[in-house]
Design a protein around this motif. Structure first.
Motif, mmCIF file in Angstrom:
data_model
loop_
_atom_site.group_PDB
_atom_site.id
_atom_site.type_symbol
_atom_site.label_atom_id
_atom_site.label_comp_id
_atom_site.label_asym_id
_atom_site.label_seq_id
_atom_site.Cartn_x
_atom_site.Cartn_y
_atom_site.Cartn_z
ATOM 1 N N SER A 106 -0.014 -53.700 7.630
ATOM 2 C CA SER A 106 0.830 -54.324 6.870
ATOM 3 C C SER A 106 0.158 -55.951 6.586
ATOM 4 C CB SER A 106 2.826 -54.547 7.716
ATOM 5 O OG SER A 106 3.242 -55.312 7.188
ATOM 6 N N ASN A 161 -2.541 -53.391 12.261
ATOM 7 C CA ASN A 161 -1.635 -53.395 11.596
ATOM 8 C C ASN A 161 -1.770 -53.285 10.297
ATOM 9 O OD1 ASN A 161 0.921 -53.743 10.044
ATOM 10 N ND2 ASN A 161 1.645 -53.941 12.591
ATOM 11 N N SER A 194 6.839 -53.150 14.769
ATOM 12 C CA SER A 194 5.506 -53.261 14.303
ATOM 13 C C SER A 194 4.150 -53.351 15.149
ATOM 14 C CB SER A 194 5.296 -54.016 13.211
ATOM 15 O OG SER A 194 4.104 -54.491 12.017
ATOM 16 N N SER A 216 3.622 -49.931 3.502
ATOM 17 C CA SER A 216 4.382 -50.895 5.398
ATOM 18 C C SER A 216 6.083 -51.123 4.260
ATOM 19 C CB SER A 216 3.838 -52.017 5.770
ATOM 20 O OG SER A 216 3.661 -52.944 5.323
ATOM 21 N N GLY A 265 2.449 -49.379 8.115
ATOM 22 C CA GLY A 265 1.829 -48.789 7.675
ATOM 23 C C GLY A 265 1.152 -47.631 7.686
#
Length: 299
Positions: free
Chosen positions: A288, A286, A275, A249, A234
């Motif tokens: 996601s 993160n 990621s 994402s 993302g």
């Protein structure tokens, strides 16, 4: 299901250009190599713009020259003008992207011209690209809402999309720029576009500012759209909504479409590692949901 979803990874460009932390060329290369390992085959590498305006994208052509030679990966560069196109051409880039909007106010604020003037500016660029057998992808921002004008008439979107396709773009990606849309409104835009444009010439580019990106992508799939832009972890922000997350994402997009039975060509463990790696490099959380759940289950 034998159908596939084409994922265009925009993290190295649209993601990083909105991150406060500026990565070096080797760091950006490491990200791209991770994305290739994850099975992503359409990657937007950077942007041919002045580093004065977008310092995060400095040395994008230098980065492009260092990319691994892969016949199975389509690398692209954003080229907002002739100068940018010539820079991309000089490093043998075979796909470039141009961008405008369905909102006059947004176009003025973003590239300092009207929609009509932006299209005129692309005319020479696209003609040169045709002569050199270089693909051109179009971006249209504000497919639903504009931060300055509010709601956008779907017919305005159709008009700009058709103009880009008529000029020679092979595909046009519609951007839900500020993330305010909901599936019912997304459906109306796609219905208007699909009445005049084939689905295989359209793509969706969704931001997750209000948590609606995955719902809007699901609606887009139901309408027949099969190409989506996304950003690993993302990456990116939304300059028009303070503190908001940006692009949907890649991991969350992968989870949705794979659970629906679509093929993506993605290697899940490699995607999760990519990621994790970029999140650590940027010292950021993160964005996601899927990636966070995945790593929690692994611990």
């Amino acid at each position: 299901m034998d159908e596939s979803i084409k994922i265009v990874e925009v993290g190295p460009r649209d993601g990083l250009q909105n991150e406060k932390h500026h990565l070096t060329v080797p760091q950006r290369m490491a990200l791209i190599e991770d994305l290739i390992q994850a099975g992503l085959r359409h990657i937007e590498v950077g942007s041919c713009v002045s580093p004065k305006w977008v310092p995060q994208m400095a040395n994008s052509t230098e980065l492009f020259q260092q990319l691994p030679k892969r016949n199975d990966v389509q690398f692209s560069l954003l080229t907002p003008n002739i100068k940018g196109f010539q820079a991309a051409q000089a490093v043998n880039c075979k796909e470039v992207a141009v961008f405008t909007a369905a909102s006059q106010s947004f176009t003025h604020k973003n590239i300092n011209c009207t929609i009509e003037e932006s299209l005129e500016n692309f005319s020479e660029l696209i003609q040169l690209a045709k002569q050199q057998h270089i693909l051109v992808r179009g971006y249209v921002s504000c497919m639903v809402d504009c931060p300055y004008e509010g709601a956008i008439d779907p017919q305005h979107v159709v008009k700009v999309v058709k103009a880009l396709l008529d000029m020679g773009c092979y595909e046009v990606s519609l951007g839900e720029t500020i993330g305010t849309a909901t599936p019912d409104r997304i459906k109306k835009v796609w219905e208007a576009c699909l009445a005049e444009v084939p689905a295989d010439q359209l793509a969706g580019h969704f931001h997750n500012t209000y948590g609606m990106a995955i719902a809007n992508i699901h609606q887009s799939i139901l309408q027949g759209i099969r190409t989506f832009d996304s950003s690993i972890a993302g990456l990116g922000g939304c300059p028009y909504a303070k503190g908001a997350s940006g692009n949907v994402s890649t991991e969350d997009l992968f989870y949705l479409v794979s659970q629906m039975g679509f093929e993506t060509g993605i290697n899940l463990p490699a995607l999760m590692q990519a990621s994790k790696n970029i999140s650590e490099v940027l010292h950021r959380t993160n964005q996601s949901h899927y990636a966070n759940a995945y790593w929690q289950q692994c611990n």
